[in-house]
Design a protein around this motif. Sequence first.
Motif, PDB file in Angstrom:
ATOM      1  N   MET A   1       0.838  -1.192   0.000  1.00 10.37           N
ATOM      2  CA  MET A   1       0.000   0.000   0.000  1.00 10.37           C
ATOM      3  C   MET A   1       0.865   1.230   0.000  1.00 10.37           C
ATOM      4  O   MET A   1       1.974   1.229   0.497  1.00 10.37           O
ATOM      5  CB  MET A   1      -0.892   0.025   1.241  1.00 10.37           C
ATOM      6  CG  MET A   1      -2.026  -0.948   1.145  1.00 10.37           C
ATOM      7  SD  MET A   1      -1.404  -2.614   1.266  1.00 10.37           S
ATOM      8  CE  MET A   1      -0.619  -2.612   2.833  1.00 10.37           C
ATOM      9  N   SER A  76      -5.159   0.745  -0.154  1.00  9.38           N
ATOM     10  CA  SER A  76      -5.368   1.376   1.149  1.00  9.38           C
ATOM     11  C   SER A  76      -6.750   1.988   1.336  1.00  9.38           C
ATOM     12  O   SER A  76      -7.093   2.383   2.455  1.00  9.38           O
ATOM     13  CB  SER A  76      -4.293   2.438   1.388  1.00  9.38           C
ATOM     14  OG  SER A  76      -3.052   1.823   1.626  1.00  9.38           O
ATOM     15  N   LYS A  79      -8.619   0.532   4.150  1.00  8.64           N
ATOM     16  CA  LYS A  79      -8.506   1.029   5.534  1.00  8.64           C
ATOM     17  C   LYS A  79      -9.772   1.762   5.967  1.00  8.64           C
ATOM     18  O   LYS A  79     -10.144   1.723   7.145  1.00  8.64           O
ATOM     19  CB  LYS A  79      -7.294   1.952   5.657  1.00  8.64           C
ATOM     20  CG  LYS A  79      -5.945   1.289   5.482  1.00  8.64           C
ATOM     21  CD  LYS A  79      -4.820   2.310   5.619  1.00  8.64           C
ATOM     22  CE  LYS A  79      -3.438   1.671   5.584  1.00  8.64           C
ATOM     23  NZ  LYS A  79      -3.068   1.176   4.261  1.00  8.64           N
ATOM     24  N   ASN A 177       1.334   1.259   7.688  1.00  6.76           N
ATOM     25  CA  ASN A 177       0.602   0.068   7.294  1.00  6.76           C
ATOM     26  C   ASN A 177       0.642  -0.976   8.400  1.00  6.76           C
ATOM     27  O   ASN A 177      -0.287  -1.769   8.557  1.00  6.76           O
ATOM     28  CB  ASN A 177       1.183  -0.508   6.005  1.00  6.76           C
ATOM     29  CG  ASN A 177       0.739   0.268   4.785  1.00  6.76           C
ATOM     30  OD1 ASN A 177      -0.397   0.701   4.690  1.00  6.76           O
ATOM     31  ND2 ASN A 177       1.645   0.462   3.841  1.00  6.76           N
ATOM     32  N   SER A 180      -2.125  -0.348  10.773  1.00  4.51           N
ATOM     33  CA  SER A 180      -3.411  -0.684  10.149  1.00  4.51           C
ATOM     34  C   SER A 180      -3.626  -2.191  10.087  1.00  4.51           C
ATOM     35  O   SER A 180      -4.767  -2.662  10.193  1.00  4.51           O
ATOM     36  CB  SER A 180      -3.482  -0.071   8.750  1.00  4.51           C
ATOM     37  OG  SER A 180      -3.507   1.342   8.818  1.00  4.51           O
ATOM     38  N   VAL A 246      -5.819  -3.774   5.767  1.00  5.92           N
ATOM     39  CA  VAL A 246      -4.825  -2.752   5.433  1.00  5.92           C
ATOM     40  C   VAL A 246      -4.842  -2.413   3.953  1.00  5.92           C
ATOM     41  O   VAL A 246      -4.467  -1.307   3.559  1.00  5.92           O
ATOM     42  CB  VAL A 246      -3.413  -3.231   5.841  1.00  5.92           C
ATOM     43  CG1 VAL A 246      -2.957  -4.398   4.975  1.00  5.92           C
ATOM     44  CG2 VAL A 246      -2.393  -2.106   5.792  1.00  5.92           C
TER      45      VAL A 246
END
Length: 543
Positions: A1, A76, A79, A177, A180, A246
């Motif tokens: 990501m 991403s 997320k 990341n 996450s 993530v």
Amino acid sequence: MKPAALVALVLAAAPAHAMDDASLAQLVRQRLDGDRTGACMAVAVVEKTHVSRTFQCADPAEAGRIGPDVAFEIGSVSKTMTASLLADLVQQGKGSLDDTLASWLPEGTKVPEFQGQPILLRHVVTHTSGLPALPSRGMDLTRMDDPYAGLDAESLLASLADVQLDRAPGGRFAYSNYASMLLSYAVARRAGTDLETLLQQRLFAPLGMDRAFINRRPDGVREAKAHGSSGKEVPAWRFATDLAGVGGVRATLDDMVRYVQGGLAPGDTPVARAMAMTHVPVSQTPPMGMNWMIAPAGDRKLLVHEGATGGFSSLVMLDPEQERGVVILSDTNWISIGGLASLGNHLAEPSLPLGKPRRAATPEPALLQALAGEYQVQGAMKMSLRSRDGTLFLQPAGQPEYEMAYDDAGDFYPRDFDAVLRPAKRADGTYGFTWMQAGAVLHAVRIEPRAAFPQPSPAELAAYAGTYPLMPGFDLSVREEGGKMVAQATGQGPVALEAVAKDRFEAAAFGAEFLFLRGANGEVEAVELHQAGRVLRGQRQAQ
């Protein structure tokens, strides 16, 4: 990501005009046709009573690569979905943003603190936890074609023991990341099911996202093939299910349209309440909701997130006040060439520039000659650049030589893998370059013998001290500390500078030069920061 894949916007106050399919197709073609990446894109503009859609490729002959039945990695942007699941749990009374991260992980997990201050969930969803970008264990970073494939929960949790926080959680934005992935795992654990099932039950099914998935692909859905920015097909990335919040969600364009519609529509359903909670500001530097960047749009606020994996790019924007949203999904990674921001910004606000395709070009011989030499890349290996027959060749230390192509945006790029080399002219007329690969932005400086320049005394360094505003909200503070020149930009750590000539200092590891300018009275009155081909100038404000 993409670790720094968040779009910065400064938009005009006027609302965007209504869009239809033909107008949207024309705009996307204008941005994409003939682009040297060969990318294909699925794009939608979502309005209160209408949705415009288009599927376009840089080469129209490749149009079969994508379509309504094709699922893209959204990177991403996943997320923001994990944040909705967290918000749903909070609203069920199963937790709070002020819970410690440790309390959501298995008992006995060693989670770092800073001087007794723990990491809270609110720090994780605003990237202020202080955790590093990636875990220290379980990832094979020597093969960036699928770096998360071998990572499991055991390695993720064990990596926490290797972390020492250097600041209090909540004190500074640093995209992580790693944090996450911990949240993704923690949310699934608190809910008592795996993440894919949780997404299906609490988000996808309520919103009608029938073709969205992580690892369990629905019937009738094609998976888009992944491509690097050089146009070559690359492997798609794989994630362990409970860590995939993530960046591992895959979705069709219509799935993402329904996601945007869900985020724009008010309601009293569990999913509507959860999504609305993620939009409420949680931090101010920078302004963020729960995993949503909050960007100014005149007197309005946009919610924005961009994503990128090894072979995909994505962008989602929500304008709640105008009840309008933008979705862009691409089967090509554009992170090294600036991402999808220019197209997304223009679709959100037509007064902003659309951008244009990057087309293959021929570099000037003088540029090739000026770049040839040996370089040290920040925190990485040495590289050699050579010019032969009008072409630049790159050879990283201990690796084969690679031919570099060139585009009309002024960037070189390898034909064999995904990266960008951006020349940067220095204040003295020589060149360095910025190397961009897999989300990293690394500065390279020429290795050359240079006569040592006498370092100024503390008294001489004090003559440069002061604050130099370089942009609104971005100042450079310069001071003498322990006999060294130290510079510190807003929101960043201190950096030691080395004098290389009169009134000229370098931070070689960052590819940055600082040229101090004197007035008629001989006193320092301004500084120019030269970095990555940009020059920022600031007038001195004495301390």
